[in-house]
Design a protein around this motif. Structure first.
Motif, PDB file in Angstrom:
ATOM      1  N   GLN A  59      47.145  48.326  45.059  1.00 43.40           N
ATOM      2  CA  GLN A  59      47.290  46.939  44.611  1.00 43.40           C
ATOM      3  C   GLN A  59      46.129  46.083  45.112  1.00 43.40           C
ATOM      4  O   GLN A  59      45.559  45.285  44.363  1.00 43.40           O
ATOM      5  CB  GLN A  59      48.626  46.384  45.100  1.00 43.40           C
ATOM      6  N   LEU A  60      45.728  46.258  46.368  1.00 45.16           N
ATOM      7  CA  LEU A  60      44.604  45.489  46.901  1.00 45.16           C
ATOM      8  C   LEU A  60      43.277  45.921  46.290  1.00 45.16           C
ATOM      9  O   LEU A  60      42.359  45.108  46.174  1.00 45.16           O
ATOM     10  CB  LEU A  60      44.562  45.567  48.420  1.00 45.16           C
ATOM     11  N   SER A  61      43.171  47.168  45.882  1.00 43.65           N
ATOM     12  CA  SER A  61      41.964  47.605  45.160  1.00 43.65           C
ATOM     13  C   SER A  61      41.844  46.871  43.831  1.00 43.65           C
ATOM     14  O   SER A  61      40.760  46.406  43.465  1.00 43.65           O
ATOM     15  CB  SER A  61      42.003  49.111  44.904  1.00 43.65           C
ATOM     16  N   ARG A  62      42.957  46.761  43.119  1.00 43.33           N
ATOM     17  CA  ARG A  62      42.940  46.023  41.845  1.00 43.33           C
ATOM     18  C   ARG A  62      42.638  44.541  42.072  1.00 43.33           C
ATOM     19  O   ARG A  62      41.900  43.925  41.302  1.00 43.33           O
ATOM     20  CB  ARG A  62      44.260  46.218  41.110  1.00 43.33           C
ATOM     21  N   PHE A  63      43.206  43.982  43.137  1.00 42.94           N
ATOM     22  CA  PHE A  63      42.951  42.578  43.464  1.00 42.94           C
ATOM     23  C   PHE A  63      41.472  42.350  43.774  1.00 42.94           C
ATOM     24  O   PHE A  63      40.860  41.410  43.275  1.00 42.94           O
ATOM     25  CB  PHE A  63      43.821  42.152  44.654  1.00 42.94           C
TER      26      PHE A  63
END
Length: 168
Positions: A59-63
């Protein structure tokens, strides 16, 4: 048909020059703010990658990718050095600014992103160099074993733009 030029009074030229200076200062201020925000996003992403929570890391990679896409539209690009990439003093910076990298050094990891703005380098990527390979070093599945990294290395850094987070 010649090009007509408009002669501005000196006071108007000075006023316009002052306005351009104000705009450049404002541009510098918002660039600094964006770089700091992206430093925090990078630190959160790195903490998530070190955590055992794959969903949070994904999720933080996508963010991070969404944030980078947004700043790219403004002309600001973040870049990282790849692992085992040859060290390049023009693009990379060591933690100790007075240190020099040995010839043939390669990057172990990026500690803070570098940035360019409209093609101009704003800041080099802060990197940690890989240890020189030695004969007789143990290998696992064809890859060199590395010591487990602790979060302590971030507290040793003296750079003002390295931020450390822990994801639990």
């Amino acid at each position: 048909t010649g090009v007509q030029t408009c002669a501005l009074p000196i006071s108007e030229k000075n006023h316009l020059r002052l306005e351009v200076e104000k705009l450049r200062r404002t541009e510098g201020d918002w660039l600094q703010a964006l770089v700091r925000i992206m430093d925090h996003v990078f630190a959160l992403h790195q903490a998530a990658q070190r955590s055992s929570q794959r969903q949070v890391a994904d999720q933080l990679s996508r963010f991070q990718q969404a944030c980078r896409e947004s700043i790219r539209r403004l002309g600001l690009l973040a870049f990282e050095a790849g692992a085992d990439e040859p060290y390049d003093a023009a693009k990379h910076q060591l933690v100790d600014p007075n240190a020099t990298a040995p010839a043939g050094s390669s990057v172990a990891e990026t500690l803070a992103c570098g940035f360019t703005y409209q093609g101009q380098l704003l800041r080099r990527a802060l990197v940690r160099l890989a240890e020189p390979r030695r004969a007789g070093r143990r290998r696992l599945n064809g890859r060199r074993l590395r010591r487990a990294r602790s979060e302590e290395h971030t507290s040793e850094l003296q750079s003002p733009y390295v931020i450390s987070y822990a994801v639990f």
